[in-house]
Design a protein around this motif. Structure first.
Motif, short mmCIF file in Angstrom:
data_model
loop_
_atom_site.label_atom_id
_atom_site.label_comp_id
_atom_site.label_asym_id
_atom_site.label_seq_id
_atom_site.Cartn_x
_atom_site.Cartn_y
_atom_site.Cartn_z
N LYS A 121 46.23 2.49 21.46
CA LYS A 121 45.70 1.26 22.08
C LYS A 121 45.17 0.31 21.01
CE LYS A 121 43.15 3.13 25.52
NZ LYS A 121 42.26 3.20 26.68
N GLU A 163 49.11 -7.20 18.85
CA GLU A 163 49.06 -8.35 19.76
C GLU A 163 48.30 -9.51 19.12
OE1 GLU A 163 47.82 -6.46 23.64
OE2 GLU A 163 49.29 -7.95 24.28
N ARG A 169 56.52 -10.12 24.36
CA ARG A 169 56.64 -9.13 25.43
C ARG A 169 57.58 -8.01 25.03
NH1 ARG A 169 55.90 -13.13 29.74
NH2 ARG A 169 57.95 -13.92 29.29
N PHE A 208 55.99 -5.81 22.34
CA PHE A 208 54.96 -4.97 22.95
C PHE A 208 55.60 -3.80 23.69
CE2 PHE A 208 51.96 -3.79 26.30
CZ PHE A 208 50.79 -3.65 25.57
N GLU A 257 42.75 -1.92 29.98
CA GLU A 257 43.80 -2.35 29.05
C GLU A 257 45.09 -1.53 29.19
OE1 GLU A 257 42.50 -1.66 24.98
OE2 GLU A 257 41.14 -0.12 25.69
N ASP A 258 44.99 -0.34 29.78
CA ASP A 258 46.24 0.42 29.96
C ASP A 258 46.52 0.87 31.40
OD1 ASP A 258 44.28 2.34 29.93
OD2 ASP A 258 45.21 3.62 28.42
N LEU A 297 50.28 1.36 31.52
CA LEU A 297 50.80 2.26 30.49
C LEU A 297 49.84 3.43 30.28
CD1 LEU A 297 49.97 0.98 26.99
CD2 LEU A 297 50.16 -0.77 28.73
N TYR A 344 53.21 -5.86 32.68
CA TYR A 344 53.94 -4.92 31.85
C TYR A 344 53.79 -3.50 32.43
CZ TYR A 344 55.10 -1.53 28.41
OH TYR A 344 55.66 -0.43 27.83
N ASP A 348 59.82 -14.48 32.41
CA ASP A 348 59.94 -13.05 32.10
C ASP A 348 61.15 -12.45 32.84
OD1 ASP A 348 59.64 -10.43 31.45
OD2 ASP A 348 57.55 -10.26 32.10
N ASP A 354 62.93 -9.91 32.03
CA ASP A 354 62.93 -8.44 32.13
C ASP A 354 62.17 -7.98 33.37
OD1 ASP A 354 64.43 -7.99 29.83
OD2 ASP A 354 62.67 -8.05 28.53
#
Lengths: 181, 120
Positions: free
Chosen positions: A30, A37, A51, A54, B10-11, B31, B65, B97, B99
């Motif tokens: 992280k 980033e 993107r 990342f 954040e994940d 993630l 994401y 975006d 994707d």
């Protein structure tokens, strides 16, 4: 302390903007992601490129984490790995290196060769067929990492295996992302 | 029915599942280290909701994401939603975006549930 200068020179020559070596955990990756980033924000990188970089970074880093856990469970004491980001005027590279069992090389190689032999449509079909049939492994992987990296980067994956000893080799993986797309 | 409300990190994504107010949304970044573990409460919530759902449900995915391990779990979530009558998926994506747009299209091809695509 010449090695400090040498390492610095080597990084400059290879256009590396970030290097992380050592233990890979969800927490440490992280931090690496946040640093990368910030770096891309400071250079006002194109959103799409950001993107993609990342995306490929996450798959690459989480691959290393999962793999390190596996090595530890096999009794490998120090599964130290390396992660690097390179940047030139025209592309980014996401580079990873980690120990792999020699007996796994053929399998990994055949997977990567299969992926590199497919075009955009072929990769999409492969992704869909894996996601339909896969179950999440104990390591937390879906078996989709390489395919996703190839799809998002839009380039074939580079790979090499360097023999460390009779049991292990160092697996190097490189993904290239064109800038400004 | 109890509300499932998880703050995003954040994940991990923000999750808000609120039957009473008709809000069903997964948003942000996904993630997590252990995607199976993270999505289990969502799958459990949907299982209970499916026993007595609202007449119509708009379930929104507003993801910035997600990693591949999450993509497998998102498919599991979609498959759990598939059998609920009046279900519609709203798949949001940033307008440049491609994707994320394509990911939504692929999911829509893998399950039998109506998808609506919106940009944000």
């Amino acid at each position: 302390m010449k090695y400090i200068y040498d390492l610095h020179q080597a990084m400059r020559q290879q256009n590396l903007i970030l290097l992380y070596e050592g233990e890979f955990t969800q927490e440490s990756i992280k931090s690496v992601l946040a640093m990368a980033e910030r770096n891309m924000d400071s250079t006002a990188e194109n959103q799409g490129t950001k993107r993609k970089v990342f995306n490929v970074m996450v798959e690459c880093l989480q691959n290393i984490v999962k793999h390190a856990d596996e090595l530890i469970s096999e009794g490998y004491a120090d599964p130290s790995a390396i992660f690097m980001i390179g940047r030139t005027d025209s592309y980014f590279t996401i580079n990873a290196g980690n120990p792999i069992k020699n007996s796994n090389i053929e399998y990994v190689k055949s997977k990567l060769e299969q992926i590199n032999g497919l075009d955009k449509e072929g990769l999409k079909e492969l992704y869909k067929s894996i996601i339909k049939s896969t179950t999440i492994s104990e390591k937390g992987g879906a078996g989709l990492g390489f395919v996703d990296m190839a799809r998002k980067s839009g380039n074939p994956l580079g790979f090499e295996f360097h023999k460390m000893n009779d049991e292990y080799s160092f697996f190097c993986l490189q993904s290239k992302i064109d800038r400004g797309i | 029915m109890e509300i499932l409300n998880l703050e995003g990190t954040e994940d991990t994504p923000k999750i808000l599942l609120d039957k009473g107010n008709g809000i069903f949304e997964i948003s942000g970044r996904s993630l997590p280290e252990d995607s199976t573990d993270f999505y289990q409460p969502v799958l459990d919530w949907i299982e209970t909701y499916a026993e007595d759902p609202n007449p119509s449900t708009e379930f929104a995915f507003k993801l910035e994401y997600f990693n591949t391990a999450s993509s497998k779990l998102i498919l599991d979530v979609l498959m759990a939603l598939e059998d609920i009558d009046g279900m519609k998926i709203i798949w949001y994506f940033d307008e440049d975006d491609e994707d994320m747009e394509e990911a939504g299209e692929e999911f829509s091809e893998l399950v039998e549930v109506p998808f609506e695509f919106k940009t944000y």
